[in-house]
Scaffold this motif. Structure first.
Motif: not given
Length: 373
Positions: A302, A305, A307, A251, A232-233, A229
């Motif tokens: 998170v 994003s 998410g 996310l 990915a960020a 994660l």
């Protein structure tokens, strides 16, 4: 030696030289980040490049790899309408951890330690053992006693020395870190060393390329220590800053309900963990982390994003693994966590991509499915 970027502590700003074997902040003891803000290459310039994660050379802190096993560039397949899976279990060591392990091995080659050590519940240790074998680096991997025998066999086959530790995942990490403080030791930590995150971020760079220069609305990612994660960020931030995407995907972080410290902190509106989660048995052993060192960063990524956190039960994991197998994909129980969440109705699931992170042969089935499957 190729010029390497320095590390720094994201909490107090302490800087650590690129040539140092220090594995954590000397002031607070926390994990380090990399002073590195690359600009990705435009889509059209990628044609004809090497068919591995090294095709994204502009975004990687190391150049001219010597230990590559062709990692990366895993395929996308459709699971249901609007949901695709990225088959990251089709890696040299059968898990996504190869993305980060290759960068740790390359870094170790440049720093020339006398010994490499790592701690793992299985997949990271296997990947580091394999790439150290490729680099001819002596390697010791610390693992919990309940690690899958198949993963232990794989680590041993690569020539790494195995140190089996009684106790939970935290006890294993403590044992490795005691050795990591010895002179001449390179701690190939997939949690503390930021090079690992700059390897896992290639997961998103590949998605962006394969989807024709865009990203899906939602990235659903399994989270224990958060290495996929957080990678990915990083990639999303790089692509957005370069103007290569017009919006950032949300996310969605998935944890096993049995060990879900981050999901609990999220529900409480906390910025960090107040305490470690209770240790409970779960089939998703790879994400059963009671106190992830990068908890604050994961929660912030998170939140920023747009998410959310999700949890999945043991029954959901069993159903998801059997469902994927019925579609021709045999994935280990940790690796099915994201699909377990999506197939049971994640909000905004259309356009989602889920990673299938490890091969089922690494740990086998999680047990018979509940009646009615």
């Amino acid at each position: 030696m190729t010029l390497l970027p320095d590390c720094y502590c994201p909490v107090d700003g302490t800087r650590v030289s690129a040539r140092s074997l220090a594995w954590c902040c000397p002031v607070c003891g926390g994990p380090l980040d990399l002073d590195f803000s690359p600009t990705p290459a435009p889509l059209k310039s990628l044609a004809g490049r090497v068919n591995s994660l090294w095709r994204y050379a502009e975004t990687l802190p190391l150049a001219r790899p010597s230990v590559s096993l062709g990692e990366g560039r895993t395929p996308l397949v459709e699971l249901t309408d609007g949901v695709q899976a990225k088959l990251d279990f089709l890696m040299p060591t059968l898990s996504f951890k190869d993305r980060g392990a290759v960068l740790l091995a390359e870094l170790a080659l440049r720093l020339e330690p006398r010994r490499v050590v790592a701690d793992s519940s299985g997949n990271a240790g296997t990947a580091i053992a394999a790439y150290c074998a490729r680099a001819a680096l002596p390697c010791t991997v610390y693992v919990p006693r309940d690690t899958s025998p198949k993963k232990l066999e794989q680590i041993d086959a690569h020539g790494a020395r195995l140190e089996v530790v009684d106790g939970d995942r935290e006890a294993v990490a403590r044992a490795a870190r005691e050795v990591a403080d010895e002179p001449g030791v390179f701690y190939a930590s997939h949690v503390f060393n930021p090079y690992f995150l700059h390897g896992t971020k290639t997961y998103v760079h590949e998605l962006w390329e394969d989807l024709g220069g865009r990203l899906p609305e939602v990235l659903v990612l399994p989270v224990g220590n958060g290495t996929l994660l957080l990678g990915a960020a990083l990639a999303v931030a790089e692509l957005y800053a370069a103007g290569l995407i017009g919006r950032r995907p949300a996310l969605y972080a998935v944890q096993a309900a049995a060990v879900a410290p981050l999901a609990r902190a999220w529900e409480e509106g906390a910025d960090d963990l107040a305490e470690a989660a209770p240790v409970a048995p779960t089939a998703a052993e790879g994400i059963a982390v009671p106190r992830p060192p990068r908890a604050r960063q994961i929660l912030r990524a998170v939140r920023d994003s747009g998410g959310m956190f999700l949890t999945v039960t043991e029954d959901q994991l069993r159903h998801a693994q059997r469902d994927l197998a019925s579609r021709g994909l045999y994935v280990e129980s940790t690796g099915v966590a994201s699909w377990a969440a999506v197939r049971d109705g994640v909000p905004g699931e259309r356009g989602a991509v889920v990673p299938l992170c490890g091969a089922g042969l690494k740990s086998g089935p999680v047990g018979p499915a509940p009646s009615g499957d």
